[in-house]
Design a protein around this motif. Structure first.
Motif, PDB file in Angstrom:
ATOM      1  N   GLU A  39      -4.053  -9.386   5.641  1.00 17.81           N
ATOM      2  CA  GLU A  39      -3.020  -9.881   4.532  1.00 17.81           C
ATOM      3  C   GLU A  39      -3.334  -9.807   2.530  1.00 17.81           C
ATOM      4  O   GLU A  39      -2.999  -9.230   2.199  1.00 17.81           O
ATOM      5  N   ARG A  56      -2.029  -6.695  -0.636  1.00 20.86           N
ATOM      6  CA  ARG A  56      -1.545  -7.056  -1.294  1.00 20.86           C
ATOM      7  C   ARG A  56      -2.690  -6.960  -2.726  1.00 20.86           C
ATOM      8  O   ARG A  56      -2.440  -7.129  -3.408  1.00 20.86           O
ATOM      9  N   PRO A 114       3.448 -13.806  10.867  1.00 19.55           N
ATOM     10  CA  PRO A 114       3.747 -13.449   9.461  1.00 19.55           C
ATOM     11  C   PRO A 114       3.902 -14.254   8.459  1.00 19.55           C
ATOM     12  O   PRO A 114       3.465 -14.504   7.984  1.00 19.55           O
ATOM     13  N   SER A 127       1.262 -15.367   5.515  1.00 23.75           N
ATOM     14  CA  SER A 127       1.524 -15.221   4.434  1.00 23.75           C
ATOM     15  C   SER A 127       1.695 -16.404   3.505  1.00 23.75           C
ATOM     16  O   SER A 127       0.962 -16.042   2.349  1.00 23.75           O
ATOM     17  N   ASP A 129      -0.184 -17.983   0.496  1.00 25.74           N
ATOM     18  CA  ASP A 129       0.651 -18.225  -0.795  1.00 25.74           C
ATOM     19  C   ASP A 129       0.015 -19.329  -1.512  1.00 25.74           C
ATOM     20  O   ASP A 129      -0.372 -19.829  -2.513  1.00 25.74           O
TER      21      ASP A 129
END
Ligand code: HT9
Ligand code: FE2
Length: 412
Positions: free
Chosen positions: A113, A117, A356, A360, A364
């Motif tokens: 992840e 990003r 997922p 995610s 965050d």
């Protein structure tokens, strides 16, 4: 400090088990004095140079079981004969806990992840009770030149076992690794009401209830049991900031109830607004029988389901991040057996694992600290959130084990 505005306003609507209240739909302004002072939220960006995924750890074979249990119960002088009694779940599964493999998968998912990003942040993994230990993770990170570390623990709610004990073990690991003054470790906030943590539970409950409805069972006959780890009531009473009245069971119980209420409210979309009976139940009690722990036990509640008119039961492992031993044994083995004994069809819904949305959401949460996101902008699904970045002295303390230094809190 005076009581928080969120307390004065009323916490997440409390309701009696079995009833469903409509949560307050009005947008809630974030009015915590902590947000105003910034005292418990870190709202300035921090240039972390590594992430440490911290977990419980578990044995990898029969020979590991007793040494692992000695680690878990360290400082409490429990004889090996007694440890052998609590070893039976592990013995049953060949001495292997699934938790280490789940953490390896979570670490790989977090790395993927971050990469997707375009964020460069190395991830190290370490456990409180088994190899690789927290100490190994800190040593490896320091060896590679990292000094400002952010710890992400696989524990969502506040209590001694799920927060402060991690912070104590982080402090001890840094000392044992000889890294005092060379590395700093902060800890990601507790994420019980973060959308990424809640989404997999919502998905599981929605699907399980929908499938029972399709089988012709009425919503009012589908009982939803939100299950979490029982803890000593003395720990529960001290599980959150002490200047807030959390009600019976402290912040630990209040957090679980708030999340369960949120999920049940959203479930209305599946039931066409019909309410389902639900309850917060507890599992995996240990300790001496003389010591009070949170009740009721899930198996006792299941035994009473026929008398309550239940035609189906949905078991939600709300307190657990992955399908570790507490889920495989206490729910998939014991609770499912209890339901079979009373002839009620039962479904155990999924844990977040490497869903997922969860992966995610965790990234965050990491970025909140990297970017210093203002508390008012942090995602949270209940009135109790967003939870604090730093824990104050005394919060979640363990009166039985006494005071130990802890990392990632506010100094006394
Ligand atoms: C709240 C909570 C969580 C959830 C939050 C989180 O996830 O952190 C959790 C997780 C876990 N607990 C685990 C294992 C154990 N917990 C024990 C003992 C205890 N847990 C407690 C609480 C919690 N525990 C408490 C209050 C005790 C009694 C100790 C005391 O009196 O202070 C014992 C000792 C034997 C026994 O007493 O049964 C074992 C072996 C594993 C690994 C599972 C695997 O191997 O897959 C995991 C993820
Ligand atoms: Fe435990």
């Amino acid at each position: 400090m005076t009581a928080y505005a969120r307390t004065a306003r009323g916490r997440a609507p409390r309701c009696e088990d079995g009833a469903v209240t409509a949560p307050d739909q009005s947008p809630v302004p974030f009015a915590s004095p902590a947000a105003a002072t910034g005292a418990e939220f870190v709202e300035t960006p921090v240039d972390y140079d590594a992430l440490v995924l911290a977990s419980f750890g578990g044995p990898e074979g029969q020979d590991d079981v007793i040494p692992f249990l000695r680690n878990v119960t360290r400082g409490r002088g429990i004889p090996d004969e007694r440890l052998e009694e609590v070893a039976h779940h592990y013995r049953h599964f060949g001495g292997v806990s699934p938790i280490n493999e789940q953490n390896r998968q979570l670490k790989a998912a977090l790395e993927a992840e971050l990469a997707s990003r375009g964020i460069e942040l190395p991830v190290y993994g370490g456990n409180r009770n088994w190899a690789p230990y927290l100490e190994d993770a800190f040593t490896a990170a320091a060896h590679e030149g990292h000094k400002t570390l952010l710890v992400l623990a696989t524990s969502a709610y506040s209590s001694y076992s799920s927060d402060r004990q991690y912070r104590e073990d982080i402090a001890r690991a840094i000392t044992d690794a000889g890294l005092e003054g060379r590395v700093t470790a902060d800890k990601v906030r507790l994420f019980f009401d973060h959308p990424g943590f809640v989404a997999p539970f919502q998905e599981g409950v929605d699907a399980a209830v929908a499938s029972f409805l399709e089988q012709g069972i009425a919503a009012s006959d589908i009982h939803v049991l939100f299950s979490t780890h029982s803890i000593p009531t003395a720990d529960a009473e001290r599980s959150g900031p002490r200047d807030i009245d959390w009600g019976e069971g402290g912040a630990y119980v209040a957090q679980h109830r708030a999340v369960a209420e949120h999920i049940v409210h959203k479930l209305g979309a599946v039931t066409g607004g019909a309410t389902v009976p639900w309850q917060l139940v507890f599992q995996s009690r240990s300790g001496p029988p003389t010591q009070p722990w949170l009740e009721p036990d899930i198996n006792d509640v299941i035994a009473e389901l026929p008398a309550a008119g239940a035609k189906a039961v949905v078991i939600v492992p709300l307190g657990f991040v992955s399908d570790h031993m507490e889920v495989l044994w206490d729910l998939d083995t014991e609770a499912i057996e209890s339901a079979a004994e009373v002839g009620i069809p039962a479904v155990r819904t999924q844990t977040p694992g490497i869903h997922p949305a969860f992966v995610s959401g965790l990234i965050d949460l990491v970025l909140e600290r990297v970017e210093g996101t203002p508390a008012a902008e942090r995602p949270h699904l209940t009135d109790l959130g967003p939870w604090y970045d730093v824990t104050r002295p005394g919060d979640c303390e363990n009166v039985r084990l006494g005071f130990k230094p802890a990392a990632a809190g506010i100094a006394p």
